[in-house]
Design a protein around this motif. Structure first.
Motif, short mmCIF file in Angstrom:
data_model
loop_
_atom_site.label_atom_id
_atom_site.label_comp_id
_atom_site.label_asym_id
_atom_site.label_seq_id
_atom_site.Cartn_x
_atom_site.Cartn_y
_atom_site.Cartn_z
N SER A 20 -27.60 -21.13 50.59
CA SER A 20 -26.98 -19.83 50.90
C SER A 20 -26.48 -19.92 52.34
O SER A 20 -27.15 -20.55 53.18
CB SER A 20 -28.00 -18.69 50.80
N PHE A 21 -25.30 -19.36 52.60
CA PHE A 21 -24.84 -19.32 53.99
C PHE A 21 -23.95 -18.11 54.20
O PHE A 21 -23.48 -17.48 53.25
CB PHE A 21 -24.14 -20.62 54.40
N SER A 22 -23.70 -17.83 55.47
CA SER A 22 -22.85 -16.68 55.86
C SER A 22 -21.55 -17.23 56.45
O SER A 22 -21.47 -18.42 56.81
CB SER A 22 -23.58 -15.86 56.92
N PRO A 23 -20.54 -16.37 56.62
CA PRO A 23 -19.31 -16.84 57.27
C PRO A 23 -19.58 -17.44 58.65
O PRO A 23 -19.01 -18.47 59.01
CB PRO A 23 -18.47 -15.56 57.37
N LYS A 24 -20.50 -16.86 59.38
CA LYS A 24 -20.81 -17.39 60.73
C LYS A 24 -21.39 -18.80 60.63
O LYS A 24 -21.01 -19.70 61.38
CB LYS A 24 -21.79 -16.46 61.44
N GLU A 25 -22.27 -19.00 59.64
CA GLU A 25 -22.94 -20.31 59.52
C GLU A 25 -21.95 -21.40 59.09
O GLU A 25 -21.98 -22.52 59.59
CB GLU A 25 -24.10 -20.21 58.52
N THR A 74 -22.82 -12.03 56.26
CA THR A 74 -22.89 -11.84 54.79
C THR A 74 -23.38 -13.12 54.12
O THR A 74 -22.62 -14.07 53.92
CB THR A 74 -21.49 -11.48 54.25
N LEU A 75 -24.66 -13.09 53.78
CA LEU A 75 -25.30 -14.26 53.18
C LEU A 75 -24.98 -14.30 51.67
O LEU A 75 -25.15 -13.26 50.99
CB LEU A 75 -26.82 -14.15 53.38
N LEU A 76 -24.49 -15.42 51.16
CA LEU A 76 -24.22 -15.54 49.71
C LEU A 76 -24.69 -16.89 49.20
O LEU A 76 -24.59 -17.89 49.92
CB LEU A 76 -22.72 -15.38 49.44
#
Ligand code: VAH
Length: 313
Positions: free
Chosen positions: A243-248, A206-208
């Motif tokens: 922007s980043f995701s939980p994994k990143e 989920t990228l935000l």
């Protein structure tokens, strides 16, 4: 004097300190509804204030010769979905009163935060433009979109110098995770330094759009001190950093805490996150008043992991 409403919140906790550093503690009044939360404001004036208590707010503005108001009090996205009419009432009625007060008392400047939550499922998701379709489907987003319309109205009709930024998810270590959909990215650092497993309420990819708090503070002060003619957008400026995701973000922390582990259990907040953009085009802020961010994910993680372990709440 400068009045901060909602000073004990995530943004307020850091913005109040920055304003006191800039104007001197005796020129800054930190207010919040929670009396205990005001104890940390030992470097400026502070007072309990319920933003819905309009007569107290008006008296405070007159008594303390307030000329700038930073109105930060609001119910955030996730909390708002649990109590829609309360969230709408607080977010909207409080802004309308502050704008009316600014007009009546001829205040110099008003600051009011908007959010990427004004964008909805049919907004272009990549490099979301400054002007585009906005059909927010959270109460918080609806209140931010309506608030932007009112800010522009009070500027155009009555000359109220109100300025606003559409913040991405704000990440800082000086306040605990709140009711925001992006607050997983605050909580993850607390779990890492506590040696605990982290359960993400958003899916791994989920990228935000996100921003480290020092960048958000810098953008706010840069906007508020820009010459009036440079502030050409009076609804609210798109603002971005990364922007980043939980994994990143997990990976960026794991580089420092090799034993850190994560699992993913999406909940109702996944739908909120899915309705928001992946990335934001903030070229107008960069063109109009020289916005430029300093922090990317790696730099933020290093700074938070350096300070959070010894930060006393
Ligand atoms: C929220 N942190 O999650 C806020 C913000 C873009 C997110 O508006 O509600």
């Amino acid at each position: 004097r400068v009045l901060i409403i909602g000073a004990a919140g995530q943004l307020g906790s850091e913005l109040t300190q920055a304003l006191a550093n800039m104007y001197g503690g005796d020129q800054v009044i930190a207010t919040d509804i929670n009396p205990r939360s005001l104890e940390k404001f030992d470097y400026c004036k502070s007072q309990v204030l319920d933003v819905m208590d309009q007569s107290s707010l008006k008296k405070l503005v007159q008594k303390e010769n307030v000329k700038h108001i930073y109105h930060l009090a609001a119910v955030l996205s996730a909390t708002g979905e649990k109590n829609p009419l309360f969230a709408w009432g607080l977010n909207m009625d409080s802004l309308l009163f502050v704008l009316e007060l600014a007009k009546e008392e001829k205040l110099d400047k008003i600051y009011w935060p908007s959010s990427i939550a004004v964008f909805g499922p049919n907004t272009p998701k990549i490099n979301t433009p400054q002007f585009c379709v906005k059909e927010p489907n959270t109460v918080y987003g609806i209140s931010k979109q309506a608030g932007e319309r009112w800010c522009e109205y009070y500027f155009q009709k009555f000359g109220v110098d109100v300025r606003s930024l559409r913040y991405p998810g704000l990440i800082g270590y000086k306040s605990l995770p709140g009711g925001g959909t992006t607050d997983y990215a605050v909580d993850i650092y607390h779990k890492a330094i506590a040696g605990k497993h982290f359960v993400s309420f958003l899916k791994e990819d989920t990228l935000l759009p996100m921003m480290y708090m020092p960048d958000a503070i810098k953008a706010t002060l840069d906007l508020m001190h820009a010459p009036k003619e440079q502030v050409k957008i009076r609804s609210s400026y798109n603002l971005a950093a990364m922007s980043f995701s939980p994994k990143e973000i997990f990976e960026s922390i794991k580089a420092h805490y090799p034993n850190f582990t994560i699992s993913y259990e999406p909940d109702f907040r996944q739908a909120i996150a899915d309705s928001w953009p992946d990335s934001i085009d903030d070229s107008r802020a960069r063109e109009d008043w020289g916005w430029n961010h300093q922090y990317d994910l790696q730099k933020m993680t290093v700074d938070i992991l350096e300070h959070l372990p010894t930060y006393s709440f």
